[in-house]
Write a protein that holds these residues in place. Structure first.
Motif, PDB file in Angstrom:
ATOM      1  N   ASP A 144      63.437  38.412  62.814  1.00 46.59           N
ATOM      2  CA  ASP A 144      63.098  36.968  61.752  1.00 46.59           C
ATOM      3  C   ASP A 144      61.764  36.960  61.643  1.00 46.59           C
ATOM      4  OD1 ASP A 144      65.612  35.323  61.738  1.00 46.59           O
ATOM      5  OD2 ASP A 144      65.272  35.569  64.028  1.00 46.59           O
ATOM      6  N   TYR A 145      61.336  36.705  60.363  1.00 48.50           N
ATOM      7  CA  TYR A 145      59.946  36.609  59.799  1.00 48.50           C
ATOM      8  C   TYR A 145      59.537  35.214  59.304  1.00 48.50           C
ATOM      9  CZ  TYR A 145      61.041  41.532  59.998  1.00 48.50           C
ATOM     10  OH  TYR A 145      61.069  42.969  60.238  1.00 48.50           O
ATOM     11  N   SER A 146      58.602  34.696  59.791  1.00 51.30           N
ATOM     12  CA  SER A 146      58.144  33.429  59.119  1.00 51.30           C
ATOM     13  C   SER A 146      56.740  33.212  58.669  1.00 51.30           C
ATOM     14  CB  SER A 146      58.446  32.570  60.132  1.00 51.30           C
ATOM     15  OG  SER A 146      58.297  31.038  59.613  1.00 51.30           O
ATOM     16  N   TYR A 159      57.307  42.564  56.436  1.00 55.86           N
ATOM     17  CA  TYR A 159      58.528  42.096  56.676  1.00 55.86           C
ATOM     18  C   TYR A 159      59.494  42.919  56.139  1.00 55.86           C
ATOM     19  CZ  TYR A 159      58.563  40.254  51.893  1.00 55.86           C
ATOM     20  OH  TYR A 159      58.373  40.237  50.525  1.00 55.86           O
ATOM     21  N   ASN A 191      60.503  32.284  54.798  1.00 54.77           N
ATOM     22  CA  ASN A 191      61.173  32.850  55.884  1.00 54.77           C
ATOM     23  C   ASN A 191      62.444  34.152  55.736  1.00 54.77           C
ATOM     24  OD1 ASN A 191      60.541  30.821  58.166  1.00 54.77           O
ATOM     25  ND2 ASN A 191      61.476  29.530  56.501  1.00 54.77           N
ATOM     26  N   HIS A 226      55.805  28.415  52.078  1.00 53.12           N
ATOM     27  CA  HIS A 226      56.052  28.955  53.386  1.00 53.12           C
ATOM     28  C   HIS A 226      57.318  29.956  53.118  1.00 53.12           C
ATOM     29  CE1 HIS A 226      55.852  29.548  57.616  1.00 53.12           C
ATOM     30  NE2 HIS A 226      57.085  29.807  57.891  1.00 53.12           N
ATOM     31  N   SER A 266      64.927  37.303  57.153  1.00 55.09           N
ATOM     32  CA  SER A 266      65.470  38.077  58.328  1.00 55.09           C
ATOM     33  C   SER A 266      66.280  39.314  57.882  1.00 55.09           C
ATOM     34  CB  SER A 266      66.248  36.939  59.078  1.00 55.09           C
ATOM     35  OG  SER A 266      67.442  36.381  58.389  1.00 55.09           O
TER      36      SER A 266
END
Length: 214
Positions: A101-103, A113, A90, A88, A92
C-alpha cells in the motif's frame, strides 16, 4: 524521452503465474483560506527600510526593488509540500506474494510506488518542484500607516518516471501555474488514475513573507 502511456489498468488481472490486482485513487485538496494583506502602524518608508534586510536574510531571493512604486519581487524554488496542496493519493497492488500500500500527498517532493499493467509490474518515481515568484506591494494608507499586499505566482512541475518489469522505461513531465487564492489541475493523477490532480496554495508562503515585514 518516451512519454508514459496515459492509462494503466487498475482492475484485477492475471499476472504471470498468479492473480494480481492494482488500484490508485485520488482525494482533492482542502479549502485553504489565509490573509494576503496586513496593515502596519508605521510610515511606508520605515516599513520598506526594515523589510528589505529581513527578506534578504530568509530563504527568498530578491529579484527586484522599486521603492518609488513600492514593489519588491522575491522568488522561491524547491520543495512544494509546505506551500502547495495537491490533494492525496492512495495506491496499492496485491498478488500471491502479498500486498503493498502507498499513501502520499500529491505535493510531496519525491516518492515511489508500483502498479500493474497486465501482465507486467510498473514502478513509478514521482517528483514535484515549485518555482514561486511573489510581488510584495507597499502602500501608504496614511502618514503613519502602511498596507502590505502579497501576490504569489506558483508554477508546480511534476516529473513522472516509469520502469516496467520487462525493462521498458518512460517519462512524463508537465506543469501547472496559478496565483494566490487560485488553483490549477494536472491532466491526471499520474501512473493510472484518471482523476485530475488539482493544486491550490496553502497560504503559508504568503504568511511567511508577511511575518517578515514589521
Amino acid at each position: 524521452m518516451k512519454k508514459i502511456a496515459p492509462t494503466i489498468s487498475v482492475a484485477a488481472a492475471a499476472l504471470l503465474s498468479g492473480c494480481a490486482s492494482s488500484s490508485i485513487s485520488y482525494m482533492p485538496p482542502s479549502n485553504h483560506q489565509s490573509a494576503i494583506t496586513k496593515t502596519i502602524e508605521k510610515p511606508r518608508d520605515a516599513v520598506w527600510a526594515d523589510s528589505v534586510p529581513a527578506l534578504g536574510k530568509d530563504f527568498f531571493v530578491i529579484n527586484n526593488l522599486d521603492k518609488a512604486s513600492g514593489l519588491i519581487n522575491v522568488s522561491y524554488s524547491g520543495d512544494p509540500h509546505d506551500y502547495v496542496d495537491c490533494g492525496h493519493i492512495n495506491a496499492s497492488f496485491e498478488n500471491l506474494s502479498g500486498r503493498r500500500d502507498y499513501s502520499f500527498d500529491g505535493s510531496v517532493k519525491d516518492t515511489t510506488y508500483a502498479l500493474y499493467k497486465y501482465p507486467i509490474l510498473v514502478n513509478f518515481r514521482r517528483q514535484m518542484n515549485l518555482d514561486g515568484r511573489v510581488n510584495i506591494i507597499f502602500e501608504a494608507v496614511g502618514p503613519t500607516e502602511t498596507r502590505v499586499t502579497v501576490n504569489a505566482r506558483y508554477v508546480v512541475q511534476r516529473q513522472l518516471n516509469a520502469r516496467a518489469s520487462n525493462g521498458q522505461t518512460g517519462a512524463q513531465a508537465d506543469s501547472v501555474a496559478f496565483s494566490s487564492r487560485g488553483h490549477a489541475a494536472f491532466s491526471e493523477a499520474g501512473g493510472g488514475s484518471t482523476a485530475r490532480t488539482e493544486c491550490v496554495p496553502t497560504g503559508k508562503l504568503e504568511q511567511e513573507i508577511l511575518s517578515l515585514i514589521q
